[in-house]
Design an enzyme around this catalytic site. Structure first.
Site, short mmCIF file in Angstrom:
data_model
loop_
_atom_site.label_atom_id
_atom_site.label_comp_id
_atom_site.label_asym_id
_atom_site.label_seq_id
_atom_site.Cartn_x
_atom_site.Cartn_y
_atom_site.Cartn_z
N GLN A 235 0.82 -1.21 0.00
CA GLN A 235 0.00 0.00 0.00
C GLN A 235 0.86 1.26 0.00
OE1 GLN A 235 -3.62 0.25 2.54
NE2 GLN A 235 -2.60 1.95 3.54
N THR A 236 1.69 1.41 1.07
CA THR A 236 2.50 2.61 1.23
C THR A 236 3.40 2.86 0.02
OG1 THR A 236 2.50 2.22 3.59
CG2 THR A 236 4.20 3.67 2.76
N THR B 261 0.34 7.76 5.19
CA THR B 261 -0.97 7.68 5.81
C THR B 261 -2.09 8.29 4.98
OG1 THR B 261 0.40 8.18 7.70
CG2 THR B 261 -1.90 7.76 8.13
N ARG C 248 11.86 1.96 37.62
CA ARG C 248 12.08 1.83 36.18
C ARG C 248 11.29 0.67 35.59
NH1 ARG C 248 18.45 2.82 34.55
NH2 ARG C 248 17.86 4.66 33.41
N GLU D 222 1.48 1.02 10.13
CA GLU D 222 0.02 0.94 10.32
C GLU D 222 -0.57 2.27 10.77
OE1 GLU D 222 -1.34 -1.65 9.19
OE2 GLU D 222 0.60 -2.66 8.98
N GLU E 72 0.95 6.45 11.19
CA GLU E 72 1.87 7.19 12.07
C GLU E 72 1.10 7.69 13.30
OE1 GLU E 72 4.18 9.95 13.91
OE2 GLU E 72 2.41 10.64 12.79
N ARG F 23 -3.34 15.50 22.79
CA ARG F 23 -3.35 15.28 24.25
C ARG F 23 -4.69 14.71 24.70
NH1 ARG F 23 1.08 18.38 26.51
NH2 ARG F 23 1.74 19.99 25.05
#
Lengths: 662, 662
Positions: free
Chosen positions: A149-150, A156, A341, A432, A434, A526
Site C-alpha cells: 500500500q504505502t 498515511t 524503572r 500501520e 503514524e 493530548r
C-alpha cells in the site's frame, strides 16, 4: 513450587526470587493467555519445537549479516513446513502466531505479511469466487503474498496514492502503473525478495474518474523461476533500524496488465463495461489495517514483556553497591530506582495485553457484523484502535528502553537483545498509521462526540464515550482505584472539551476548518492520549475484578495499584481541579509503597509469560540466570574473535604505527 | 543571502525555507562554535577533507558488516596519518575532534579512546618522568591506547573492582591478575582488536592491604606482531546497539608482571619498599571521567542536532495531506504536531551546547587548579557534570527518537541514519556512569547543601546552590523568561528540600543511612533533574542575553521562549504553588505561538551547525534536499539487490512452494 520456572542447577539468586513468588505461574499464564487450555497448548508447542533441533538458531542471530538472517529464516520455514500439522492446529491463529514467534523471533520473515495481511485481506476483501481461486493456494503456501500500500512519497494519506489501476472495458483489463518515483510502493514487508504475489492498493481510474484506493491481487514473480515478471520492478529497500531479517521492498509497475477479476470485489465492484459500485462503508477497505491495529496492544504488550523478562531476571542476578550488609553487593532489583524503572512497565504490559484481548474480540465481532451487512461498529473500532495503537506503542518504547538501561552496560550489548526488541516494537509508532495521525483520527471522533453532547444528542454517543457527558463531581481519593479512574475521566473530559472548544473558537474567529484543526492539533492529540489511557486503566481494573483465584487476584491488585498511582502522577497537570500539590506528594508515597509490595512477586510476574529462551535470544534474560559465563562464551564466539589480529590492523594500523616510529 | 547553505539546483522546497531565514547562518555558527575564528576553521577543514577522495566512505556505511566498518575506519585513519598536519593544528583539540567526526562519523574507531581517555589519563595521572616516556609516543601514534576500567561484573561501583595489582617489593613488580570471570575488563572502547596499550584500573594491593582503584600503564600486544602478550587474554565483546565500527573489548590477566614505574604516579605513589602515598583528593583519579562528562553536554547537543538537521530538512521536503490549498499536499513542517515534535529539541540542543562550553571551560580551569594543588573545585564540577550528563543524555535520546519518528517510515530506514545516531547518543545514558547513579551522586551534593542551609552555613554553599537558601516569593508570570527561571527555582528548591526531609525523617524513624537513602532515591533523582534543568535554563538565558548581534539575538530569544514554555509545562506538577491550572493552559497557548514564530527560521537554525553530508551519512538529511531519487539509488545499491533471486529463495522457499502444489 508455585513458580514453575524453577529448575535444578539454576543461579541461586534467581531461584531465591522464584521461591518468594506468592502465586502459581501456570495459573497466571492462563489469565494472561485467556484460558488454561491455550496456556497449556503454548507450553506443549514450545516443548515440541525444542525436540526439533533444526528449528534452533544455527548461530547467535546477532552475529549474522542480513543475508544470513533471511536465509536462516527461510531454512526454518522450510523445516517448519515438514512439521506444521504435528506442531499446531493450523486453523488456530493464536497457535500459529506462537509457533512463528518461538521459531522465528520478532525480526520478520518471508511469511510475516502472508499471515497477518495477505490472507486476511483475501478473507475480508476478495469475493467468494476469488477466495475459491486464491485463498486455498495461499493457505497451503503454494504462493507467498504480501500487502503493498504505502508508497515512497505517500504514507498515511491514502487519497494521495499515485499508483494507478486504470480500467479499459475494451480489453476488460486494468493497467497498473507507477507514474513517478514517489509512486513506487515502498516498505511492504516480505515484498522485496520473498513474495511472488501481493495485494496491491492502487487508485482505481475508470474513464478519467478517480475512485481512490482499491485492492488488487497481483502476481509479481514467475512461479517457476521467481524472477520478476516483465513490467515489474521489485527489490529490497535496504537495511533498517530493526526487522533486518525481513525484506521490506519496493515495487514499480510499467503499464502492467491485470485481468478485471483481479480487483478484490467483495465490497466494491467494477463490471465488465466499467460500471463502478462503491462499498457500503467508506472505511471498509481499511479492515485489514484495523485487524492489525486491533492486535497491536497485545503484540506490543508482549514486546514489552520480553524486554522486562530480560531486565527483571538480570536485575535479580546482577549485584552492585551496598545497602546494610557490607559483606556482599546487593541485587540491583533492590534499588527503589530500579523498581521504579521496571514495575510500572510490568503493570502496563499486563494492562495492554488485557486491552488486546478486548480489541481482538471486538474485531472478530466486527468481521461477523460486516459480513451480515452491519458496518455500524466500524468507526468506533477504528477510533479506539487508532488511539490505542498510538499510546501503547509509545509507552512500550519507553518501557523497553528503560528496561534496557536498567541492565546497565550489558543492556547495550546485543547479548541482551533488548535493542532489537526495541527496534521491532518502536516500529509500531510508525507502521500501520503514524502515531500523530492516528491520535488525530481518534480526536475527530472525540470532537464529534462532544458536538453530540453540545447539541443534546448524548444518547447517540458511542460506547466508552458517556463520561464526556457526565458532570464533574467530588472525588474521594482515598477510595481506591475507582477514584483514580474518576480523576482520569475528569482529566480526559476536561481536555477533550478544551481542545474541542479551541477548535470551535478558531473556526468562529474565521479560520478554515483545516487551519483551525491544525492550530488545535497538539491539544487534540493530548485529548486522544488521555481518553485512551482512561480506556486502558478501566479495562485493566475491570479485567482484574473479574478474576476469582485469590492469590492471582491479590498480586494483580498490587499491580493495579502501581499502575493507577503511576498514571495519575503522570497526568497530574490535567486534573488539578481534583489533585492538589499535597495530594500528588502523597500519591508518590503510595507509589513507592506499592513498588515495595510488588517486589517479592516481580520475577514470578514476568516468568508467568513463559517466554522461551529460544524466543528471547538473550544471554542476560536466560531462564537459568547463568549470565556471566554465557556472556563470555557468546563474545568469544563472535566473528571478530576468530583471529587474534584483524586483517585491517595488519593492513592499516601497524604500518601507520611503524612509520610514526621512524 | 543570509543562509549560506543555498546552492543552485537544490530542491526548491528547501531553498524556499532557506530564503525565509532572518539571520546570517555563518554568524550563528560563530555563536554556536564559540568564535568566528573556529567556525571558519571548521569550514576550512571540511573543505580540505572534501578534496581528499580517499577520505570518503567507499560505500554506504550501513551496508557494511562490522569487520568492514572497522576496516574502513582503519583505512581512513591511515589516509589521515598522511595528511594530519596539513588538515588541522594538531595541538587544537576541537579541530581534531571536528576532523575525526567529519571523516569517521560517530560510530567509533581505533583511536576514539586514544584521544579522549588514554592521552588525557597520561596527562592527568602520569608523573613527569612517565609522561616523558609515553606521552610523546602516544601523541605521535606509535602506539594505540585505551582506558580499561569497567569489568564484566562491576560498573559504576569502583570499590568493587576485582582486578588486582599486587606489589612485591622483592621484585619491585606488580602482578596484575583477573581472579574471576566477572573480573574481566569488559566494554572499554578500542580494547578488543586495535589497542596495543591500555591504562588499566586495578585494585592496588600491598602486603594484603587493599588501597582501591589505581591506574596502570600496561602493554597488551607485541608491537611487532600485534599478538596479545603472554598472560593476556583480549578480544572483542561482540555486536552492540550501535558503535559497531568500534571494537569494545574484554581483557583478562593471568599473573601478569608489571614494573613498579608502570603505576601512574602523579597523585598517589608506591615506593620501592612498598610504602604507599595517597592522592591529595579522593576523587582525583576520576579526572579523566570528569573530562569526558564535562564534554558530554556539547557532544550530546551535537548528536541531537544531527538528527534534527535530518528531520527538519526532510520535513521541508516531505509533503503529506492538505490544509487550505487542496491543489498540493503541504510540507509536513507546517503541521503543529510536527513543530511540537522538533522545535523544543532545537532549543534544547542550543541550550546543551551553551552548557557544554561552560563545563569544558570549568574542566580546563580545574585542571590548572589541580596542578597548582587546589582541588576545591573538584566536588562541584563532579556534581554538576554528573547531573548534566544524566539529563542531557536522556533528553537527547527523547529528542532524537522524536526526530526519527517525525520522518515517518523513512526515518526507520538506515537511509535516514537517525537510528544509528540514536544508538550512539543513547549509549551516553549508560557509559561514563549510569544515569540513575549519576543523579544520586548529584543528590548527595544537594542534600549536603540543604544540610548547610539548615545548620546556618549558607555561606559555604557551592556555586549555583544559593537559590536553595532563598525564600519563596511571588512570581509575576507575565514578566518573561526570568519568571520561568523563578518557577524552576521554586520547583527545584521545593523538591530538593522535600527529598532531603524525607531522607532525614526515614533516618530519624530508625532506618540506617543507606536504607533511608534507597527509600528516598526516586525523590532524590527528581530533585537532581530539576536542579540540573534549572542550570540548563539559566545558562541558556544568560548566554543569549550576552549576544550583541540583533538578528541573531532575536531568533535565539524566540528559541528561549519555546524552551521556557516547554520546560515549565513539563515540570508543572512540581511548581503548583506558582502555576495554576489556568496558567498552565495559557502557557500552552504561548508555546503554540512560539512554535509559529520560530517556523520561518527552523531550517536556518539547523543549517547553522554546518554539519556536512559526509558526516551525516543520511539520504533524508542531504543539504540539497533531493531525497527521493537518492533513496531509490541507495536502495538499489544495497547488498540484497545484487541479484534478482536470493540463494535462500532457491534453496528453501521455492522447493517448499513446489511441494505444496503436489
Amino acid at each position: 513450587m508455585l513458580n514453575k520456572s524453577i529448575m535444578d542447577g539454576d543461579n541461586p539468586d534467581l531461584t531465591e526470587e522464584r521461591m518468594k513468588g506468592a502465586f502459581d505461574t501456570d495459573k497466571m499464564a492462563a489469565v494472561i493467555y485467556g484460558s488454561e487450555k491455550f496456556a497449556i497448548r503454548r507450553r506443549e508447542i514450545t516443548e515440541s519445537i525444542s525436540r526439533i533441533p533444526q528449528l534452533a538458531d544455527s548461530k547467535p542471530f546477532s552475529f549474522m549479516t542480513r543475508e544470513e538472517k533471511i536465509s536462516e529464516s527461510c531454512r526454518k520455514l522450510s523445516v517448519l513446513s515438514e512439521h506444521w500439522n504435528q506442531l499446531i492446529d493450523t486453523n488456530n491463529e493464536e497457535e500459529a502466531l506462537h509457533l512463528y514467534r518461538e521459531v522465528l523471533g520478532l525480526e520478520g520473515h518471508a511469511f510475516s505479511l502472508h499471515e497477518t495481511m495477505f490472507i486476511p485481506s483475501l478473507v475480508a476483501q476478495a469475493n467468494d469466487e476469488q477466495q475459491e481461486k486464491w485463498l486455498g493456494r495461499a493457505k497451503r503456501r503454494e504462493i507467498i503474498g504480501c500487502y503493498a500500500q504505502t508508497e515512497m512519497g505517500h504514507g498515511t494519506n491514502l487519497r494521495a496514492l499515485e499508483t494507478t489501476a486504470t480500467y479499459y472495458p475494451s480489453t476488460q483489463e486494468f493497467i497498473l502503473h507507477t507514474p513517478t518515483e514517489t509512486a513506487l510502493k515502498w516498505w511492504p514487508g516480505a515484498l522485496g525478495k520473498s513474495s511472488n504475489y501481493a495485494v496491491v492498493v492502487a487508485d482505481l481510474v475508470i474513464r478519467d474518474t478517480h475512485y481512490g484506493a482499491h485492492p488488487f491481487m497481483v502476481q509479481l514473480r514467475d512461479e517457476k523461476t521467481h524472477n520478476p515478471l516483465p513490467g515489474i520492478t521489485v527489490g529490497d529497500i535496504g537495511p533498517k533500524m530493526a526487522f533486518n531479517g525481513a525484506d521490506n521492498g519496493f515495487l514499480g509497475f510499467n503499464q502492467y496488465k491485470l485481468p478485471r477479476d483481479h480487483m478484490l470485489m467483495r465490497h466494491s465492484r467494477v463490471e465488465e463495461n466499467g460500471t463502478y459500485t462503491k462499498p457500503p462503508h467508506a472505511k471498509i477497505g481499511y479492515s485489514s489495517m484495523v485487524k492489525v491495529r486491533s492486535r497491536m496492544a497485545m503484540d506490543q504488550g508482549l514486546f514489552m514483556v520480553s524486554a522486562l523478562v530480560i531486565a527483571v531476571r538480570y536485575s535479580a542476578v546482577r549485584r552492585q553497591g551496598f545497602l546494610d550488609d557490607k559483606s556482599r553487593e546487593v541485587k540491583v532489583l533492590d534499588y527503589q530506582t530500579q523498581q521504579h524503572r521496571l514495575f510500572p512497565s510490568i503493570a502496563r504490559a499486563y494492562a495492554f495485553i488485557f486491552c488486546g484481548f478486548e480489541t481482538i474480540q471486538l474485531y472478530d465481532q466486527l468481521l461477523i457484523d460486516v459480513k451480515n451487512g452491519d458496518t455500524s461498529g466500524m468507526s468506533d473500532l477504528h477510533a479506539l484502535t487508532s488511539g490505542l495503537k498510538s499510546v501503547v506503542t509509545h509507552q512500550t518504547g519507553e518501557g523497553i528502553e528503560q528496561a534496557r538501561m536498567a541492565c546497565g552496560g550489558h543492556g547495550y550489548s546485543m547479548a541482551s537483545y533488548i535493542s532489537e526488541i526495541y527496534g521491532v516494537a518502536i516500529g509500531g509508532c510508525t507502521y500501520e498509521g503514524e502515531n500523530m495521525v492516528m491520535l488525530l483520527q481518534l480526536a475527530r471522533y472525540l470532537v464529534k462526540s462532544v458536538e453530540l453532547v453540545k447539541t443534546g444528542k448524548s444518547k447517540e454517543l458511542g460506547p466508552m464515550m458517556n463520561y464526556l457527558a457526565e458532570p464533574d463531581t467530588q472525588i474521594d481519593l482515598t477510595s481506591g482505584p475507582e477514584a483514580y479512574v474518576k480523576v482520569f475521566q475528569h482529566a480526559a473530559r476536561r481536555q477533550v472539551w478544551k481542545a474541542t472548544d479551541k477548535f470551535h473558537q478558531l473556526m468562529e474567529s474565521g479560520q478554515s476548518r483545516d487551519i483551525a484543526w491544525n492550530n488545535s492539533a497538539v491539544e487534540l492529540t493530548r485529548a486522544s492520549r488521555l481518553h485512551t489511557r482512561l480506556y486502558i486503566m478501566e479495562t485493566f481494573i475491570r479485567r482484574v475484578s473479574s478474576i476469582s483465584d485469590v492469590s492471582i487476584k491479590k498480586v494483580l491488585i498490587d499491580l493495579v495499584n502501581v499502575h493507577v498511582n503511576y498514571e495519575v502522577l503522570d497526568i497530574g497537570t490535567y486534573a488539578l481541579e481534583h489533585v492538589s500539590s499535597t495530594q500528588l506528594d502523597s500519591i508518590r508515597s503510595q507509589l513507592y509503597s506499592s513498588l515495595d509490595t510488588l517486589r517479592p512477586n516481580a520475577v514470578s510476574l514476568i516468568d508467568s509469560f513463559q517466554i522461551s529462551d529460544m524466543q528471547l535470544r538473550s544471554v542476560l534474560g536466560r531462564r537459568d540466570g547463568h549470565v556471566y559465563t554465557n556472556l563470555f562464551e557468546w563474545a568469544k564466539a563472535s566473528p571478530l574473535n576468530q583471529t587474534h589480529v584483524l586483517p585491517s590492523v595488519n593492513q592499516y594500523l601497524k604500518p601507520m604505527m611503524d612509520k610514526a616510529k621512524l
